[in-house]
Scaffold this motif. Structure first.
Motif, PDB file in Angstrom:
ATOM      1  N   VAL A   1      35.000  45.182  50.535  1.00  0.00           N
ATOM      2  CA  VAL A   1      34.471  46.494  50.159  1.00  0.00           C
ATOM      3  C   VAL A   1      35.075  46.901  48.825  1.00  0.00           C
ATOM      4  O   VAL A   1      36.290  46.756  48.625  1.00  0.00           O
ATOM      5  CB  VAL A   1      34.808  47.557  51.235  1.00  0.00           C
ATOM      6  N   HIS A   2      34.210  47.384  47.917  1.00  0.00           N
ATOM      7  CA  HIS A   2      34.691  47.801  46.595  1.00  0.00           C
ATOM      8  C   HIS A   2      34.922  49.295  46.589  1.00  0.00           C
ATOM      9  O   HIS A   2      34.050  50.074  46.975  1.00  0.00           O
ATOM     10  CB  HIS A   2      33.671  47.455  45.504  1.00  0.00           C
ATOM     11  N   PHE A   3      36.098  49.699  46.160  1.00  0.00           N
ATOM     12  CA  PHE A   3      36.403  51.118  45.959  1.00  0.00           C
ATOM     13  C   PHE A   3      36.529  51.342  44.457  1.00  0.00           C
ATOM     14  O   PHE A   3      37.415  50.763  43.823  1.00  0.00           O
ATOM     15  CB  PHE A   3      37.735  51.488  46.634  1.00  0.00           C
ATOM     16  N   ALA A   4      35.674  52.196  43.889  1.00  0.00           N
ATOM     17  CA  ALA A   4      35.795  52.540  42.461  1.00  0.00           C
ATOM     18  C   ALA A   4      36.956  53.508  42.308  1.00  0.00           C
ATOM     19  O   ALA A   4      37.223  54.325  43.198  1.00  0.00           O
ATOM     20  CB  ALA A   4      34.506  53.164  41.961  1.00  0.00           C
ATOM     21  N   LEU A   5      37.660  53.403  41.179  1.00  0.00           N
ATOM     22  CA  LEU A   5      38.775  54.313  40.943  1.00  0.00           C
ATOM     23  C   LEU A   5      38.229  55.641  40.405  1.00  0.00           C
ATOM     24  O   LEU A   5      37.272  55.671  39.629  1.00  0.00           O
ATOM     25  CB  LEU A   5      39.765  53.708  39.957  1.00  0.00           C
ATOM     26  N   ALA A   6      38.877  56.725  40.809  1.00  0.00           N
ATOM     27  CA  ALA A   6      38.404  58.045  40.409  1.00  0.00           C
ATOM     28  C   ALA A   6      39.127  58.496  39.144  1.00  0.00           C
ATOM     29  O   ALA A   6      40.277  58.122  38.911  1.00  0.00           O
ATOM     30  CB  ALA A   6      38.652  59.055  41.529  1.00  0.00           C
TER      31      ALA A   6
ATOM     32  N   HIS B   1      35.427  56.927  47.900  1.00  0.00           N
ATOM     33  CA  HIS B   1      34.916  56.313  49.132  1.00  0.00           C
ATOM     34  C   HIS B   1      33.548  55.700  48.875  1.00  0.00           C
ATOM     35  O   HIS B   1      32.653  56.368  48.356  1.00  0.00           O
ATOM     36  CB  HIS B   1      34.833  57.381  50.242  1.00  0.00           C
ATOM     37  N   PRO B   2      33.350  54.439  49.217  1.00  0.00           N
ATOM     38  CA  PRO B   2      32.097  53.761  48.840  1.00  0.00           C
ATOM     39  C   PRO B   2      30.868  54.295  49.582  1.00  0.00           C
ATOM     40  O   PRO B   2      29.745  54.099  49.104  1.00  0.00           O
ATOM     41  CB  PRO B   2      32.356  52.299  49.191  1.00  0.00           C
ATOM     42  N   LEU B   3      31.053  54.928  50.735  1.00  0.00           N
ATOM     43  CA  LEU B   3      29.889  55.428  51.468  1.00  0.00           C
ATOM     44  C   LEU B   3      29.718  56.930  51.285  1.00  0.00           C
ATOM     45  O   LEU B   3      28.691  57.489  51.656  1.00  0.00           O
ATOM     46  CB  LEU B   3      30.035  55.115  52.960  1.00  0.00           C
ATOM     47  N   ASP B   4      30.723  57.587  50.742  1.00  0.00           N
ATOM     48  CA  ASP B   4      30.679  59.038  50.576  1.00  0.00           C
ATOM     49  C   ASP B   4      31.391  59.406  49.281  1.00  0.00           C
ATOM     50  O   ASP B   4      32.592  59.672  49.274  1.00  0.00           O
ATOM     51  CB  ASP B   4      31.352  59.714  51.779  1.00  0.00           C
ATOM     52  N   PRO B   5      30.639  59.415  48.153  1.00  0.00           N
ATOM     53  CA  PRO B   5      31.266  59.596  46.832  1.00  0.00           C
ATOM     54  C   PRO B   5      31.984  60.932  46.692  1.00  0.00           C
ATOM     55  O   PRO B   5      32.784  61.098  45.762  1.00  0.00           O
ATOM     56  CB  PRO B   5      30.089  59.517  45.862  1.00  0.00           C
ATOM     57  N   SER B   6      31.766  61.841  47.630  1.00  0.00           N
ATOM     58  CA  SER B   6      32.446  63.124  47.517  1.00  0.00           C
ATOM     59  C   SER B   6      33.899  63.033  47.975  1.00  0.00           C
ATOM     60  O   SER B   6      34.666  63.954  47.756  1.00  0.00           O
ATOM     61  CB  SER B   6      31.711  64.175  48.362  1.00  0.00           C
ATOM     62  N   ARG B   7      34.242  61.915  48.631  1.00  0.00           N
ATOM     63  CA  ARG B   7      35.602  61.795  49.142  1.00  0.00           C
ATOM     64  C   ARG B   7      36.421  60.839  48.275  1.00  0.00           C
ATOM     65  O   ARG B   7      35.906  59.842  47.778  1.00  0.00           O
ATOM     66  CB  ARG B   7      35.591  61.253  50.576  1.00  0.00           C
ATOM     67  N   VAL B   8      37.718  61.147  48.138  1.00  0.00           N
ATOM     68  CA  VAL B   8      38.624  60.211  47.472  1.00  0.00           C
ATOM     69  C   VAL B   8      39.811  59.936  48.396  1.00  0.00           C
ATOM     70  O   VAL B   8      40.154  60.771  49.239  1.00  0.00           O
ATOM     71  CB  VAL B   8      39.147  60.748  46.120  1.00  0.00           C
ATOM     72  N   VAL B   9      40.389  58.759  48.242  1.00  0.00           N
ATOM     73  CA  VAL B   9      41.580  58.417  49.031  1.00  0.00           C
ATOM     74  C   VAL B   9      42.684  57.982  48.070  1.00  0.00           C
ATOM     75  O   VAL B   9      42.406  57.389  47.018  1.00  0.00           O
ATOM     76  CB  VAL B   9      41.304  57.304  50.057  1.00  0.00           C
ATOM     77  N   PRO B  10      43.954  58.274  48.406  1.00  0.00           N
ATOM     78  CA  PRO B  10      45.053  57.875  47.529  1.00  0.00           C
ATOM     79  C   PRO B  10      45.296  56.369  47.590  1.00  0.00           C
ATOM     80  O   PRO B  10      45.041  55.730  48.616  1.00  0.00           O
ATOM     81  CB  PRO B  10      46.252  58.642  48.104  1.00  0.00           C
TER      82      PRO B  10
END
Length: 832
Positions: free
Chosen positions: A231-236, A315-324
Motif C-alpha cells: 500500500v502506498h502512503f503519500a507524504l503530506a 491515508h490512501p482510502l481517505d485523503p482527509s486523514r493523515v497518520v504520523p
RNA sequence: GCCCAGGUGGCGGAAUUGGUAGACGCGCAGGUUUCAGGUACCUGUGGCAGCAAUGUCGUGGAAGUUCGAGUCUUCUCCUGGGCACCA
C-alpha cells in the motif's frame, strides 16, 4: 560350544565382496534402479556411533533392495571442505589438505571394517579440484542466468569463525557451529537467488509424500509465504527537497486499513536514513537500534520504541486523514518493504506501540455478538474474524471479503496492489575462509567484476598458505590473487572469498551418478539414477542442506544440466545416539570408563570421589560421553554393533547406547551361530522340499517361519527396524526348541534357519554369509534373492477369540479360521 | 507466545481396522556349570492379595463416546524439537 569368530569371518567376507565387486553399480537402463544415500560425513577424524547408526540403516536398505532385484546405487564420499580443517592448521601447523586426507583415510578404513555395501569406485571428496571445478562452472552458469549476483548487504558475521553465515546457519542469534553471538555487518556478498523459487519450493513440498511431515512443515515455515498487499502512503505537506515522496508498506491485513494509526519505518529504510542526515536525534536513535540488535538479551527484553519524525502520511482510502510517521526498532528492512502501517485495534504489537505513544485505537473489525456502539479494545488486540465497521465502503463485510475489496480498490486507484511476501532470503554463499571452493571471478579495475573464463577453470586453491595471521589466508597470499584481467589484461585481483560448504553438498548426489566423468555429471546417468529413492540423515539439516539441494537441482535444471526438480524422493531422518553423562562435584565431565559403580549403585571416580550421573545427551566430545567405535568393533565385531543400532529403538527416535545392550546382542550372535553350526536335528541337503504331512508342532514352526518373512519384509519397508529384529528373534527362539530325529524335523528346521539367515543378511551381513555357507550353500548370500512368504502357510488355521463381559476378559475360545459367526456366539454364550 | 512430536513395567520399547496390554530385549531373582568371581546356559519376572487356582488394579491426569478405549473426542499437565519483533 563354539563361539563365533567374527574377526576372521568379517575380514573374509569383506574381502570376497571386494574381489567380486559385489557392490559396484552399473548403469543399466534395462533394470529398475534404487538409489540409497546417507548424508555424507565431514571428515572430522573418527567415525562415531551416530554416523554408524545412519550408515547401518542405509546399508540395510541397500542390501534389502539389492536382494529384491533392484540395481542399487549406494555410494559414499566426503564433505571435505570446512572450518575444522582450517582450525587444525592454525592449532597444529598441519595443512588442511593433509589433515583432511588423513582423516578420510582413517574414516574410510572404519567404514570398510563395518562391512557397508558401498560402491567405493564412486567415492568423491569435495576438496579435490576434480570435484569443485564443476561447481565453479555451475556458478558461471548461474551468473549467466542471473541466479547468482553480488550485492552489498547486511550479513550475519560470526566473530569466532571470522566469516559470514547464511540466515539458515544462525540458530537463536548464534553461529550454528561456533555458538558465538552473531553480529550484523555490511559486506559485499555473492548470493544465490533461491527466492526465485520460493513459491515452487513451497508448492512442491506437497508432492514429497515420502518425506517426514515434520521436515516439510519446517521448510514451509522457513519459506514463510504470506499473502497481503503493498500500500502506498503519500507524504503530506512540505517534503524534504520538495519531492513527491511515497512510503510503500506491506501488510497481511489490508482489511484493517481504516484502523491505521501510524506508519513505522525500519531504521535502515532509505527515507529514515535520508531524514537522519538532517536530524541528529534521529541519527542517534538509529545508531541505538543497531547497537541493541546484536545482543541476545536485548532482543529478549527489547521494548517497542519509535521516533516521531514529524512527517505525516495521507491515508490512501481517505485523503482527509493523515497518520504520523515513526521510525521504529521493531520493523525489519529485510522483510516486506521495510515499512508498515500500524493498526492498534487488531495487532498486539501495534497496540502496545500506540498505548506507549498515545496514538488513537480505532476498532474496525467487530467481533461476533458485540455492539458496535460499545465495543472497545482494551489491553488485548482483537485479531480474529468479524464484521467490518468504521471502514467506509467496507462496512458489513467479513475479514476475507474486506481483504479482497480493499485489494481491488487499491489496484483501481493505483494506491497499491495485492502481493505475496516470503520470509525466505537469498542464500549468501561468500565465506572469508581458505578451505573452501574459490569463487571464480576476478575484480578488474577497468572491466569491473568479471567471471573467470571457462577454459581457465578450475581456479585451484594455492597450497602454500600461512595461517599465522588474522583473516583469510587467501587474501594474504603474496601472489595467488594477482592476475591479469582475462578480457583487458589490466592488473587485477581474484575474488578471495570461497563458497559456503553447503555449496558442495547441494549437488554431490548428482556427481555420484557418474563420479569419474570429466563433466559435473553425465546427463543420461543422472537421469537414470536420480532422484535418490531413499535419503537418510539427521533432522538438523531440515532447512539447510535439504532446502539448498532442492533449490540447486532446480537451478541446474534452469541451466540445462538435467530435467529434474526434486533430488530426494524419499527421506528418512534418524534419531541421535545418546549416552549417559557423568560429572564430578566441580562440574567437570568424565568419560564413562572413568566412572565405577559400587554394589549399591553409587558412582565414583578413580580417586573415590563421588560422581553424579547426568541426563542422557547426544554424544559429544565436550561432554565426554562418546563411545569409541574401534573398541566396540574390536570387542564384539561389526555385525553385533550393527544389530544393536537397529534393534533397540525405533530409527526415528534417539537411541541410548548401553554396554549391557550390546552384550545382549553378542549373546544372540553366538546363539545364532550355534543354532546353524550344531543343529539339533540332521539337516537335509539344501534345496529339498518340506514334506506336506507334519505334526501340529512342526506345522506351527513352518507357519511362524512364513509369518516372520512376511512381517519382517513389511517392517523393513516401513522403516520399523527394531520390530523386524524382534520378529527375527522370536523365530530364532522358536527354532531353538525344535529337535528330533525324524527327517521332516530337519527339513522344517532348515527352512526356518534359512529364513532367519536371509532376513538377517542386510543387518548382519558377515554372520549371515557365514551361516549361509555353514548351511551348505555354495553361492554367496549377497546374491540370493529376498525370501518370499507362502501366504497359504502363513495363515492361521486356528484363531483364538477373546470372550469379554463388560470389557473384562472372561475366557478365550479356539476356533477354526472359517468357523461361522453363530457357532462362535453359541459357544461363548454356553460358557458359565 | 505460536507450531509440531511424544508420555505404556525398574529401563529401551511391542500392540493391523477400537477387540487377550506389556511382543522382543536390557535389568533383576533363583538355578546349572565353576575352587571362587565373571562368562555361558536354564527358569521366572507389571503392581497388589493368595501356597495355588484365581481375584483385583493398571498405558501422564480428568471427563466423554462404546458391549469394549493404550488406540476415538474434549479439556489439562509434563517432556523433547522447531519458529519467533514477519507487519
Amino acid at each position: 560350544m563354539s563361539r563365533y569368530s567374527f574377526r576372521e569371518s568379517e575380514a573374509k567376507w569383506q574381502q570376497r565382496w571386494r574381489e567380486r565387486r559385489s557392490f559396484e553399480a552399473q548403469h543399466d537402463p534395462t533394470r529398475p534402479k534404487y538409489y540409497v544415500l546417507e548424508m555424507f560425513p565431514y571428515p572430522s577424524g573418527k567415525l562415531h556411533v551416530g554416523h554408524v547408526r545412519n550408515y547401518t540403516m542405509g546399508d540395510l536398505v541397500a542390501r534389502y533392495r539389492r536382494a529384491q532385484g533392484y540395481n542399487v546405487l549406494h555410494p559414499m564420499g566426503w564433505d571435505a571442505f570446512g572450518l575444522p580443517a582450517e582450525n587444525a592448521a592454525i592449532a597444529g601447523g598441519i595443512h588442511p589438505a593433509v589433515w583432511t586426507a588423513e582423516n578420510i583415510a582413517s574414516m574410510r578404513e572404519q567404514l570398510q571394517r563395518m562391512g557397508f555395501a558401498y560402491d567405493w569406485s564412486r567415492e568423491v571428496a569435495t576438496c579435490h579440484p576434480e570435484y569443485y571445478r564443476h561447481e565453479q562452472k555451475m556458478f558461471l552458469d548461474f551468473l549467466a542466468k542471473d541466479l547468482a549476483y553480488r550485492r552489498e548487504s547486511w550479513v550475519n558475521w560470526d566473530p569466532v569463525e571470522n566469516t559470514v553465515l547464511a540466515n539458515e546457519q544462525v540458530i537463536e542469534g548464534r553461529g550454528w557451529r561456533s555458538g558465538a553471538l552473531v553480529e550484523k555487518r555490511l559486506l559485499a556478498q555473492w548470493n544465490l537467488r533461491i527466492t526465485r523459487y520460493s513459491d515452487e519450493l513451497l508448492e512442491a513440498l506437497a508432492g514429497l509424500d515420502r518425506w517426514p511431515e515434520r521436515v516439510r512443515l519446517m521448510q514451509e515455515k522457513w519459506i514463510g509465504r504470506s499473502e497481503g498487499a503493498r500500500v502506498h502512503f503519500a507524504l503530506a505537506g512540505q517534503q524534504p527537497g520538495g519531492r513527491d515522496e511515497k512510503i510503500e508498506v506491506f501488510t497481511t491485513r489490508p482489511d484493517t486499513l481504516y484502523g491505521a494509526a501510524f506508519l513505522a519505518l525500519s531504521p535502515h529504510h532509505p527515507l529514515a536514513e535520508e531524514l537522519a542526515a538532517n536530524d541528529p536525534a534521529l541519527a542517534e536513535f538509529i545508531a541505538e537500534c543497531d547497537r541493541m540488535g546484536t545482543s541476545e538479551e536485548a532482543i529478549e527484553t527489547a521494548e517497542k520504541r519509535g521516533y516521531a519524525t514529524g512527517i505525516e502520511a495521507i491515508h490512501p482510502l481517505d485523503p482527509s486523514r493523515v497518520v504520523p510517521v515513526y521510525v521504529a526498532n521493531f520493523v525489519l528492512m529485510e522483510y516486506g518493504t521495510g515499512a508498515i502501517f500500524g493498526c492498534p485495534a487488531h495487532d498486539q504489537r501495534d497496540l502496545d506501540f500506540a498505548r506507549k505513544y498515545a496514538l488513537p485505537v480505532i476498532p474496525v473489525v467487530l467481533p461476533p455478538k458485540e455492539d458496535p456502539a460499545s465495543f472497545a479494545v482494551g489491553d488485548t488486540a482483537y485479531v480474529d474474524d468479524g464484521t467490518l465497521f468504521n471502514s467506509g465502503f467496507l462496512d458489513g463485510l467479513s475479514v476475507p471479503e474486506a481483504k479482497r475489496a480493499v485489494g481491488e480498490r487499491l489496484e483501481q486507484t493505483g494506491a497499491g496492489q495485492r502481493t505475496i511476501a516470503y520470509r525466505l532470503r537469498d542464500w549468501g554463499v561468500s565465506r572469508q575462509r581458505y578451505w573452501g571452493c574459490p569463487i571464480p571471478v576476478i575484480h578488474c579495475p577497468d572491466c569491473g567484476i568479471v567471471p573467470v573464463p571457462e577454459e581457465d577453470l578450475p581456479v585451484e586453491l594455492p597450497k602454500d598458505v600461512s595461517f599465522d595471521g588474522p583473516g583469510n589466508p587467501l587474501d594474504r597470499h603474496p601472489t595467488w590473487k594477482h592476475v591479469a584481467c582475462p578480457y583487458c589484461n589490466s592488473p587485477s585481483t581474484r575474488e578471495t572469498d570461497t563458497f559456503d560448504t553447503f555449496f558442495e553438498s547441494s549437488w554431490y548426489f548428482l556427481r555420484f551418478c557418474s563420479a569419474r566423468a570429466p563433466i559435473a555429471f553425465e546427463r543420461a546417468a543422472a537421469e537414470y539414477w536420480m532422484p535418490v529413492d531413499q535419503y537418510i540423515g539427521g533432522v538438523e539439516h531440515a532447512v539447510l542442506h535439504l532446502l539448498y539441494s532442492r533449490f540447486f537441482t532446480r537451478a541446474l535444471k534452469e541451466c540445462g544440466y538435467i530435467d529434474l526438480d526434486e533430488p530426494f524422493a524419499g527421506l528418512f531422518t534418524q534419531g541421535m545416539v545418546c549416552h549417559q553423562t557423568y560429572q564430578n562435584a566441580e562440574g567437570e565431565w568424565l568419560f564413562p570408563e572413568e566412572v565405577t559403580s559400587d554394589p549399591a549403585g553409587r558412582l565414583s571416580d578413580a580417586n573415590g570421589r563421588p560422581i553424579v550421573a547426568g541426563r542422557l545427551e547426544k554424544m559429544s566430545k565436550s561432554k565426554k560421553n562418546v563411545v569409541g567405535l574401534d573398541a566396540i568393533v574390536e570387542t564384539y565385531g561389526a555385525d553385533t554393533a550393527r544389530l544393536y543400532l537397529l534393534s533397540d529403538s525405533p530409527p526415528e527416535r534417539d537411541l541410548e547406547w548401553t554396554d549391557t545392550g550390546i552384550e545382549g546382542i553378542w549373546r544372540y550372535v553366538n546363539r545364532l551361530w550355534r543354532l546353524v553350526s550344531e543343529p539339533a536335528a540332521p539337516l537335509p541337503s539344501p534345496g529339498g522340499a518340506v514334506p506336506g504331512e507334519l505334526s501340529p508342532a512342526l506345522t506351527a514352526i513352518r507357519r511362524l517361519t512364513h509369518k516372520t518373512i512376511a512381517a519382517v519384509t513389511d517392517d523393513i519397508d516401513k522403516f520399523r527396524f527394531n520390530r523386524a529384529v524382534a520378529r527375527i528373534r522370536e523365530l530364532t527362539n522358536a527354532l531353538e526348541d525344535v529337535g528330533g530325529d525324524a527327517p521332516e524335523v530337519g527339513a522344517v528346521l532348515r527352512e526356518g534357519l534359512e529364513a532367519v539367515t536371509r532376513l538377517l543378511g542386510p543387518m548382519m551381513p558377515h554372520l549371515a554369509e557365514e551361516m549361509w555357507q555353514c548351511l551348505g550353500h555354495d553361492e554367496m548370500l549377497v546374491d540370493v534373492p529376498w525370501p518370499k512368504a507362502d501366504a497359504e502357510l502363513a495363515r492361521d488355521e486356528q484363531v483364538t477369540i477373546a470372550v469379554q463381559v463388560n470389557g473384562k476378559l472372561r475366557a478365550t475360545l479356539d476356533f477354526p479360521r472359517d468357523a461361522a459367526a453363530n457357532e462362535v456366539e453359541e459357544a461363548a454364550l454356553a460358557l458359565p
